[in-house]
Structure formats: C-alpha cells, structure tokens
Motif scaffolding. Sequence first.
Motif, PDB file in Angstrom:
ATOM      1  N   PHE A 275       0.827  -1.204   0.000  1.00 52.61           N
ATOM      2  CA  PHE A 275       0.000   0.000   0.000  1.00 52.61           C
ATOM      3  C   PHE A 275       0.866   1.260   0.000  1.00 52.61           C
ATOM      4  O   PHE A 275       0.477   2.279  -0.580  1.00 52.61           O
ATOM      5  CB  PHE A 275      -0.932   0.007   1.205  1.00 52.61           C
ATOM      6  CG  PHE A 275      -1.972   1.091   1.126  1.00 52.61           C
ATOM      7  CD1 PHE A 275      -3.076   0.943   0.315  1.00 52.61           C
ATOM      8  CD2 PHE A 275      -1.826   2.264   1.838  1.00 52.61           C
ATOM      9  CE1 PHE A 275      -4.032   1.941   0.220  1.00 52.61           C
ATOM     10  CE2 PHE A 275      -2.771   3.264   1.759  1.00 52.61           C
ATOM     11  CZ  PHE A 275      -3.885   3.106   0.949  1.00 52.61           C
ATOM     12  N   ASN A 276       2.035   1.217   0.620  1.00 55.19           N
ATOM     13  CA  ASN A 276       2.937   2.367   0.574  1.00 55.19           C
ATOM     14  C   ASN A 276       3.372   2.661  -0.852  1.00 55.19           C
ATOM     15  O   ASN A 276       3.572   3.822  -1.236  1.00 55.19           O
ATOM     16  CB  ASN A 276       4.158   2.124   1.462  1.00 55.19           C
ATOM     17  CG  ASN A 276       3.847   2.272   2.934  1.00 55.19           C
ATOM     18  OD1 ASN A 276       2.884   2.956   3.301  1.00 55.19           O
ATOM     19  ND2 ASN A 276       4.644   1.645   3.780  1.00 55.19           N
ATOM     20  N   LEU A 277       3.528   1.598  -1.656  1.00 56.15           N
ATOM     21  CA  LEU A 277       3.882   1.792  -3.055  1.00 56.15           C
ATOM     22  C   LEU A 277       2.749   2.501  -3.788  1.00 56.15           C
ATOM     23  O   LEU A 277       2.983   3.423  -4.586  1.00 56.15           O
ATOM     24  CB  LEU A 277       4.190   0.451  -3.716  1.00 56.15           C
ATOM     25  CG  LEU A 277       4.616   0.496  -5.182  1.00 56.15           C
ATOM     26  CD1 LEU A 277       5.858   1.368  -5.354  1.00 56.15           C
ATOM     27  CD2 LEU A 277       4.885  -0.904  -5.702  1.00 56.15           C
ATOM     28  N   LEU A 278       1.513   2.096  -3.524  1.00 56.87           N
ATOM     29  CA  LEU A 278       0.371   2.764  -4.136  1.00 56.87           C
ATOM     30  C   LEU A 278       0.275   4.212  -3.676  1.00 56.87           C
ATOM     31  O   LEU A 278      -0.057   5.113  -4.459  1.00 56.87           O
ATOM     32  CB  LEU A 278      -0.919   2.013  -3.789  1.00 56.87           C
ATOM     33  CG  LEU A 278      -1.042   0.589  -4.347  1.00 56.87           C
ATOM     34  CD1 LEU A 278      -2.362  -0.026  -3.914  1.00 56.87           C
ATOM     35  CD2 LEU A 278      -0.917   0.578  -5.853  1.00 56.87           C
ATOM     36  N   ARG A 279       0.558   4.457  -2.409  1.00 58.26           N
ATOM     37  CA  ARG A 279       0.560   5.826  -1.905  1.00 58.26           C
ATOM     38  C   ARG A 279       1.623   6.652  -2.637  1.00 58.26           C
ATOM     39  O   ARG A 279       1.423   7.831  -2.936  1.00 58.26           O
ATOM     40  CB  ARG A 279       0.822   5.834  -0.403  1.00 58.26           C
ATOM     41  CG  ARG A 279       0.770   7.226   0.209  1.00 58.26           C
ATOM     42  CD  ARG A 279       1.080   7.162   1.692  1.00 58.26           C
ATOM     43  NE  ARG A 279       0.074   6.424   2.417  1.00 58.26           N
ATOM     44  CZ  ARG A 279      -1.054   6.958   2.876  1.00 58.26           C
ATOM     45  NH1 ARG A 279      -1.304   8.254   2.652  1.00 58.26           N
ATOM     46  NH2 ARG A 279      -1.920   6.239   3.536  1.00 58.26           N
ATOM     47  N   GLY A 280       2.763   6.006  -2.922  1.00 57.91           N
ATOM     48  CA  GLY A 280       3.800   6.694  -3.686  1.00 57.91           C
ATOM     49  C   GLY A 280       3.321   7.078  -5.070  1.00 57.91           C
ATOM     50  O   GLY A 280       3.631   8.156  -5.578  1.00 57.91           O
ATOM     51  N   PHE A 281       2.540   6.176  -5.719  1.00 62.79           N
ATOM     52  CA  PHE A 281       1.960   6.515  -7.016  1.00 62.79           C
ATOM     53  C   PHE A 281       1.052   7.738  -6.892  1.00 62.79           C
ATOM     54  O   PHE A 281       1.078   8.640  -7.740  1.00 62.79           O
ATOM     55  CB  PHE A 281       1.156   5.341  -7.570  1.00 62.79           C
ATOM     56  CG  PHE A 281       2.004   4.211  -8.079  1.00 62.79           C
ATOM     57  CD1 PHE A 281       3.331   4.399  -8.367  1.00 62.79           C
ATOM     58  CD2 PHE A 281       1.462   2.954  -8.272  1.00 62.79           C
ATOM     59  CE1 PHE A 281       4.116   3.361  -8.844  1.00 62.79           C
ATOM     60  CE2 PHE A 281       2.233   1.899  -8.748  1.00 62.79           C
ATOM     61  CZ  PHE A 281       3.559   2.111  -9.032  1.00 62.79           C
ATOM     62  N   ALA A 282       0.245   7.759  -5.841  1.00 57.26           N
ATOM     63  CA  ALA A 282      -0.673   8.887  -5.636  1.00 57.26           C
ATOM     64  C   ALA A 282       0.086  10.191  -5.462  1.00 57.26           C
ATOM     65  O   ALA A 282      -0.338  11.247  -5.936  1.00 57.26           O
ATOM     66  CB  ALA A 282      -1.566   8.614  -4.435  1.00 57.26           C
ATOM     67  N   GLU A 283       1.215  10.128  -4.789  1.00 60.71           N
ATOM     68  CA  GLU A 283       2.002  11.342  -4.554  1.00 60.71           C
ATOM     69  C   GLU A 283       2.705  11.817  -5.821  1.00 60.71           C
ATOM     70  O   GLU A 283       3.160  12.962  -5.880  1.00 60.71           O
ATOM     71  CB  GLU A 283       3.025  11.082  -3.448  1.00 60.71           C
ATOM     72  CG  GLU A 283       2.385  10.858  -2.084  1.00 60.71           C
ATOM     73  CD  GLU A 283       3.395  10.455  -1.019  1.00 60.71           C
ATOM     74  OE1 GLU A 283       4.570  10.203  -1.386  1.00 60.71           O
ATOM     75  OE2 GLU A 283       3.021  10.387   0.163  1.00 60.71           O
ATOM     76  N   GLN A 284       2.804  10.967  -6.844  1.00 57.43           N
ATOM     77  CA  GLN A 284       3.446  11.344  -8.099  1.00 57.43           C
ATOM     78  C   GLN A 284       2.452  11.869  -9.131  1.00 57.43           C
ATOM     79  O   GLN A 284       2.828  12.154 -10.268  1.00 57.43           O
ATOM     80  CB  GLN A 284       4.193  10.145  -8.688  1.00 57.43           C
ATOM     81  CG  GLN A 284       5.342   9.644  -7.834  1.00 57.43           C
ATOM     82  CD  GLN A 284       5.974   8.381  -8.389  1.00 57.43           C
ATOM     83  OE1 GLN A 284       5.891   8.114  -9.575  1.00 57.43           O
ATOM     84  NE2 GLN A 284       6.598   7.604  -7.534  1.00 57.43           N
ATOM     85  N   LEU A 285       1.192  11.991  -8.760  1.00 57.15           N
ATOM     86  CA  LEU A 285       0.186  12.459  -9.703  1.00 57.15           C
ATOM     87  C   LEU A 285       0.537  13.854 -10.219  1.00 57.15           C
ATOM     88  O   LEU A 285       1.032  14.708  -9.488  1.00 57.15           O
ATOM     89  CB  LEU A 285      -1.190  12.474  -9.046  1.00 57.15           C
ATOM     90  CG  LEU A 285      -1.767  11.113  -8.651  1.00 57.15           C
ATOM     91  CD1 LEU A 285      -3.122  11.271  -7.997  1.00 57.15           C
ATOM     92  CD2 LEU A 285      -1.864  10.194  -9.852  1.00 57.15           C
ATOM     93  N   SER A 286       0.256  14.062 -11.490  1.00 54.75           N
ATOM     94  CA  SER A 286       0.593  15.325 -12.132  1.00 54.75           C
ATOM     95  C   SER A 286      -0.641  16.209 -12.263  1.00 54.75           C
ATOM     96  O   SER A 286      -1.771  15.717 -12.382  1.00 54.75           O
ATOM     97  CB  SER A 286       1.178  15.046 -13.530  1.00 54.75           C
ATOM     98  OG  SER A 286       1.356  16.238 -14.248  1.00 54.75           O
ATOM     99  N   ASN A 287      -0.412  17.515 -12.244  1.00 55.84           N
ATOM    100  CA  ASN A 287      -1.481  18.475 -12.475  1.00 55.84           C
ATOM    101  C   ASN A 287      -1.610  18.827 -13.957  1.00 55.84           C
ATOM    102  O   ASN A 287      -2.461  19.625 -14.334  1.00 55.84           O
ATOM    103  CB  ASN A 287      -1.224  19.747 -11.672  1.00 55.84           C
ATOM    104  CG  ASN A 287      -1.383  19.516 -10.180  1.00 55.84           C
ATOM    105  OD1 ASN A 287      -2.304  18.835  -9.735  1.00 55.84           O
ATOM    106  ND2 ASN A 287      -0.471  20.067  -9.395  1.00 55.84           N
ATOM    107  N   CYS A 288      -0.739  18.256 -14.782  1.00 47.83           N
ATOM    108  CA  CYS A 288      -0.775  18.491 -16.222  1.00 47.83           C
ATOM    109  C   CYS A 288      -1.452  17.303 -16.895  1.00 47.83           C
ATOM    110  O   CYS A 288      -0.951  16.177 -16.847  1.00 47.83           O
ATOM    111  CB  CYS A 288       0.643  18.676 -16.761  1.00 47.83           C
ATOM    112  SG  CYS A 288       0.732  18.824 -18.565  1.00 47.83           S
TER     113      CYS A 288
END
Length: 332
Positions: free
Chosen positions: A198-211
């Motif tokens: 789940f920490n890996l998935l949280r890392g994906f969420a933190e890499q989300l782009s605004n572009c």
Amino acid sequence: MPNPSTSHIHTLHPGYAGDFEDPRRCGILHNTSCRLYREKLSSNRHGNMIQGLLIVTSVALVLAMLLFHSQEQQTEAEPITESSSMLETLYSNVYAWLASSPQQQQLAGAREFSCQPHLDSRRIFRHVGRQVLNQELGLARLERALQSERPFRAVALLGPPGVGKTLTALALRQHYPWPENVHSYSWSTYVPDEAQKFNLLRGFAEQLSNCGQNLLIIDNLSTCDYGIVPVFNQLLLERNQTVLVLYIFNLDIEYYWDQFELLQQLPMDTTIVNYRAFGREELTDCLDNELRLEQRVLKREVYERILQAALPEVHESGCKSLRQLLLQHGLA
C-alpha cells in the motif's frame, strides 16, 4: 451454476442488460476531430497579434514617461525614484519577453495546450479495439466510463485469465496522450507485507501530475483483494486531481459467478466491466490474429493441431497458451 462459456458466451454478464448495443454507436469507429486543436492555433495567432500591438504601445509609453520624469526638478527626486523603479521593472519584463526566442514562446504555448485535461477516447479505442479481440461490449462500457467529465474515475475489469484485460490496459497505456502520467503495479495477493504494497500505491498517488490526466493500473488482483478499492479510491479523491484508475481482477472459472457476485460490493464510484470467457470461436480468432501478425500461413492439419492443443485450457488461460504452442511449432 451456469457456465460462462456456453449460455452466456456472447453476453457481457447477466446484470447489465442495458449494455447490449452496437459498439459502433458508442464512438469506437467515429472519426477523430481536430477542431479543438485548430481553434487553439487560430486563437494563438490572434492573441500574438494583439500582444505585439500592446508591447509596441507599452514601449512607447515607457519611453515617453522616462523622458518626462527626467525633466522634473531635483526636489521631487524621491517620487521620481519610486516611479523610475516601477518603470525599470516594467521595462525589464518587456525586454525579457522580447528577448525570448519564438521557439521558447511556441513551447510554452504547446505546454499549456498539452496540459488541457481532454482525452480523445474515440481515437484511443480505435487502436485498442484492433488489439483486444471479442470484447466489444466490455470496451464500449470502458470507453463510456472514460468519457465521463468527472475528475476521478475508477474502473474494475473482471474476467478469467487470457481474455484481454491486461492487454486492454497495455493498449490504453500505449496510446495515452500523457505517457509520463501512467503508473502500473502488478499486485501479488500472496505477498504478506500489505503495508509495503500500500505504501507503493501511496507513492503513485504522490506522483500524480497536475498536467493532463493521470492513469493508474493495478493488475493481477484476485477477488479477496477487493478491499483495496475503497481505500485507494478515497486516497485518490482526497488529492483532487484528474485520475483514471484501472483495477484488473482475475476470476477463477470454477467459482466464476460466486466471485462476480462478491465483487458487486465494490464502491458505487467504481464502474464494473466484465470480460466474457472464451470458447473455440474466440480461440480461433486469436490464432488467426497471431498468424496475421507473424505473416504466416499454416497447413490445415497444423492449424487444427494447435487449436485442439489449446482448446482444453481455454477456460483457464484464454488465448495465452497459443503463443507457446506456436513457439513449439517454430512459428513465432
């Protein structure tokens, strides 16, 4: 218990009677329009002309004000100093813009345009439909989910192995207009460290782009992993960004409908797309497609031998076994 490969072989699933429509009416074969892009270019040209006129006027005004203030008396030195500082700042900004190259200005405009959260689903699904065979209803339902104007969309792809779920995700990733915004993770049900996953998935969420729009793919889920969906959905909703997340569930053909019923407990904000099981007809289509890609023609007896060898495993592995059988016959 009904067998999905017999009475339901040509249906999406029993619970979605509203999905029985010609997929061509859902936008899969429609032409892509470039109107938005042309309007953007036209708007940029008019904007550049107006901007050029404003710059010329501003430069003339700045020079006139500098000449006027240079003639003021020394007793007004302090007000002149403040005005001069403001004018120098304005002049500096104008000069910096004029000094920038046309290529830099063009790149800045292209970047602004590419970040617009518009997803041309019709164009994407024309490509996806050429790669994923015999899942027209599922693809039509998935396309409708992608056409939603909501910033957050979650889709669960359900079905037995080898029927095109992962292939759909790969094709979608291949033609996604923001490839840097795509993240995928193959979930392993038997890895005991749930916190690490789940920490890996949280890392994906933190890499989300605004572009543009983000695409997250969570593959290789089993029915018992359905609890991850509401938790991860909530995590993504809290970020208030434009996201499409695909959850890919593999169902055991022996307990197919029991597992399907359990997955109806997925959150209401998650669209369920069921990929139907394959039989001999779908297996034949897969074999023909493999031979077409390899540009090979088989003798009839070799063709039937490969087909008969793959048929006993079609319910458990779909079309996956065909590649290995072709390799055994030295044909791939």
